[in-house]
Design a protein around this motif. Structure first.
Motif, mmCIF file in Angstrom:
data_model
loop_
_atom_site.group_PDB
_atom_site.id
_atom_site.type_symbol
_atom_site.label_atom_id
_atom_site.label_comp_id
_atom_site.label_asym_id
_atom_site.label_seq_id
_atom_site.Cartn_x
_atom_site.Cartn_y
_atom_site.Cartn_z
ATOM 1 N N SER A 46 -25.917 26.981 22.488
ATOM 2 C CA SER A 46 -25.230 26.047 23.303
ATOM 3 C C SER A 46 -24.755 26.933 24.514
ATOM 4 O O SER A 46 -24.757 26.178 25.629
ATOM 5 C CB SER A 46 -24.245 25.249 22.627
ATOM 6 O OG SER A 46 -22.956 26.073 22.572
ATOM 7 N N LEU A 47 -24.605 28.280 24.419
ATOM 8 C CA LEU A 47 -24.234 29.105 25.646
ATOM 9 C C LEU A 47 -25.347 29.686 26.450
ATOM 10 O O LEU A 47 -25.068 29.848 27.627
ATOM 11 C CB LEU A 47 -23.195 30.127 25.011
ATOM 12 C CG LEU A 47 -21.998 29.800 24.659
ATOM 13 C CD1 LEU A 47 -21.422 31.020 23.811
ATOM 14 C CD2 LEU A 47 -21.252 29.058 25.433
ATOM 15 N N LEU A 48 -26.609 29.447 26.015
ATOM 16 C CA LEU A 48 -27.770 29.914 26.560
ATOM 17 C C LEU A 48 -27.660 29.470 28.050
ATOM 18 O O LEU A 48 -28.052 30.147 29.179
ATOM 19 C CB LEU A 48 -28.860 29.669 25.802
ATOM 20 C CG LEU A 48 -29.075 30.614 24.468
ATOM 21 C CD1 LEU A 48 -30.318 30.169 23.860
ATOM 22 C CD2 LEU A 48 -29.024 32.022 24.868
ATOM 23 N N PRO A 49 -27.800 28.039 28.107
ATOM 24 C CA PRO A 49 -28.052 27.313 29.308
ATOM 25 C C PRO A 49 -26.861 27.862 30.642
ATOM 26 O O PRO A 49 -27.242 28.182 31.891
ATOM 27 C CB PRO A 49 -27.984 25.702 29.203
ATOM 28 C CG PRO A 49 -28.084 25.564 28.164
ATOM 29 C CD PRO A 49 -27.613 26.780 27.177
ATOM 30 N N VAL A 50 -25.638 28.259 30.299
ATOM 31 C CA VAL A 50 -24.578 28.647 31.144
ATOM 32 C C VAL A 50 -25.030 30.170 31.505
ATOM 33 O O VAL A 50 -25.037 30.437 32.779
ATOM 34 C CB VAL A 50 -23.387 28.792 30.177
ATOM 35 C CG1 VAL A 50 -22.108 29.211 31.383
ATOM 36 C CG2 VAL A 50 -22.863 27.314 29.986
ATOM 37 N N ILE A 51 -25.409 30.816 30.521
ATOM 38 C CA ILE A 51 -25.669 32.317 30.587
ATOM 39 C C ILE A 51 -26.927 32.540 31.579
ATOM 40 O O ILE A 51 -26.804 33.333 32.472
ATOM 41 C CB ILE A 51 -25.684 33.301 29.329
ATOM 42 C CG1 ILE A 51 -24.665 33.086 28.676
ATOM 43 C CG2 ILE A 51 -26.196 34.440 29.694
ATOM 44 C CD1 ILE A 51 -24.791 33.608 27.354
ATOM 45 N N ASN A 52 -27.935 31.676 31.343
ATOM 46 C CA ASN A 52 -29.065 31.592 31.978
ATOM 47 C C ASN A 52 -28.893 31.375 33.486
ATOM 48 O O ASN A 52 -29.347 31.850 34.513
ATOM 49 C CB ASN A 52 -30.248 30.518 31.487
ATOM 50 C CG ASN A 52 -30.808 31.011 29.998
ATOM 51 O OD1 ASN A 52 -30.792 32.271 29.881
ATOM 52 N ND2 ASN A 52 -31.288 30.228 29.382
ATOM 53 N N LYS A 62 -34.789 34.919 29.124
ATOM 54 C CA LYS A 62 -34.379 34.056 28.471
ATOM 55 C C LYS A 62 -34.729 33.959 27.026
ATOM 56 O O LYS A 62 -34.071 33.772 26.112
ATOM 57 C CB LYS A 62 -34.926 32.468 29.088
ATOM 58 C CG LYS A 62 -34.118 32.421 30.547
ATOM 59 C CD LYS A 62 -34.772 30.974 31.061
ATOM 60 C CE LYS A 62 -34.173 30.758 32.555
ATOM 61 N NZ LYS A 62 -34.832 29.587 33.252
ATOM 62 N N GLY A 63 -36.144 34.166 26.897
ATOM 63 C CA GLY A 63 -36.757 34.339 25.289
ATOM 64 C C GLY A 63 -36.028 35.446 24.725
ATOM 65 O O GLY A 63 -35.756 35.070 23.452
ATOM 66 N N LYS A 64 -35.730 36.423 25.004
ATOM 67 C CA LYS A 64 -35.208 37.423 24.274
ATOM 68 C C LYS A 64 -33.800 37.177 24.096
ATOM 69 O O LYS A 64 -33.414 37.381 22.758
ATOM 70 C CB LYS A 64 -35.082 38.808 25.249
ATOM 71 C CG LYS A 64 -36.480 39.462 25.456
ATOM 72 C CD LYS A 64 -36.353 40.693 26.319
ATOM 73 C CE LYS A 64 -37.788 41.376 26.279
ATOM 74 N NZ LYS A 64 -37.635 42.581 27.109
ATOM 75 N N LEU A 65 -33.016 36.535 24.857
ATOM 76 C CA LEU A 65 -31.554 36.092 24.727
ATOM 77 C C LEU A 65 -31.678 35.040 23.784
ATOM 78 O O LEU A 65 -30.692 34.908 22.913
ATOM 79 C CB LEU A 65 -30.944 35.659 25.978
ATOM 80 C CG LEU A 65 -29.497 35.285 25.867
ATOM 81 C CD1 LEU A 65 -28.576 36.658 25.486
ATOM 82 C CD2 LEU A 65 -28.843 34.943 27.156
ATOM 83 N N ALA A 66 -32.722 34.033 23.975
ATOM 84 C CA ALA A 66 -32.639 33.029 22.720
ATOM 85 C C ALA A 66 -33.012 33.508 21.448
ATOM 86 O O ALA A 66 -32.330 33.051 20.410
ATOM 87 C CB ALA A 66 -33.712 32.066 23.022
ATOM 88 N N ALA A 67 -33.649 34.423 21.382
ATOM 89 C CA ALA A 67 -33.875 35.224 19.861
ATOM 90 C C ALA A 67 -32.513 35.936 19.494
ATOM 91 O O ALA A 67 -32.383 35.906 18.357
ATOM 92 C CB ALA A 67 -35.047 36.148 20.050
ATOM 93 N N VAL A 68 -31.938 36.435 20.233
ATOM 94 C CA VAL A 68 -30.554 36.996 19.831
ATOM 95 C C VAL A 68 -29.620 35.986 19.556
ATOM 96 O O VAL A 68 -29.020 36.085 18.485
ATOM 97 C CB VAL A 68 -29.955 37.843 20.998
ATOM 98 C CG1 VAL A 68 -28.630 38.249 20.824
ATOM 99 C CG2 VAL A 68 -30.884 39.083 21.422
ATOM 100 N N ALA A 69 -29.642 34.779 19.991
ATOM 101 C CA ALA A 69 -28.700 33.700 19.861
ATOM 102 C C ALA A 69 -29.073 33.124 18.525
ATOM 103 O O ALA A 69 -28.129 32.693 17.880
ATOM 104 C CB ALA A 69 -28.902 32.544 20.765
ATOM 105 N N GLN A 70 -30.364 33.202 18.045
ATOM 106 C CA GLN A 70 -30.656 32.550 16.755
ATOM 107 C C GLN A 70 -30.490 33.712 15.659
ATOM 108 O O GLN A 70 -30.727 33.240 14.572
ATOM 109 C CB GLN A 70 -32.263 32.335 16.567
ATOM 110 C CG GLN A 70 -32.630 31.051 17.726
ATOM 111 C CD GLN A 70 -33.910 30.621 17.825
ATOM 112 O OE1 GLN A 70 -34.857 31.434 17.553
ATOM 113 N NE2 GLN A 70 -34.104 29.663 18.517
ATOM 114 N N GLY A 71 -30.236 35.049 15.983
ATOM 115 C CA GLY A 71 -29.995 35.797 14.976
ATOM 116 C C GLY A 71 -30.980 36.985 14.838
ATOM 117 O O GLY A 71 -31.241 37.936 14.064
#
Length: 72
Positions: A46-52, A62-71
């Motif tokens: 849920s923080l990804l849009p703010v960080i992006n 964005k893809g790399k950060l989304a992967a990190v967010a998912q673990g």
């Protein structure tokens, strides 16, 4: 006299910009710390849009950060 008024106005504008920048950096710091310390999953995601938005990430980033967010 007119030049003094103009310079004072410019100084006030620059000071406001500096205050806004400091507030934005503080907000970014808080969001990033929250992202780091949350467990992977929906709360992190849920923080990804703010960080992006704040960092203006590329699609690859964005893809790399989304992967990190998912673990990943």
């Amino acid at each position: 006299m007119e030049q003094i008024k103009l310079l004072k106005s410019e100084i006030r504008r620059l000071e406001r910009n500096q205050e806004e920048s400091a507030a934005n950096v503080e907000h970014l710091k808080n969001v990033l710390l929250q992202f780091i310390f949350l467990k992977p999953g929906s709360e992190r995601e849920s923080l990804l849009p703010v960080i992006n938005m704040m960092l203006q990430l590329s699609p690859e980033e964005k893809g790399k950060l989304a992967a990190v967010a998912q673990g990943g």
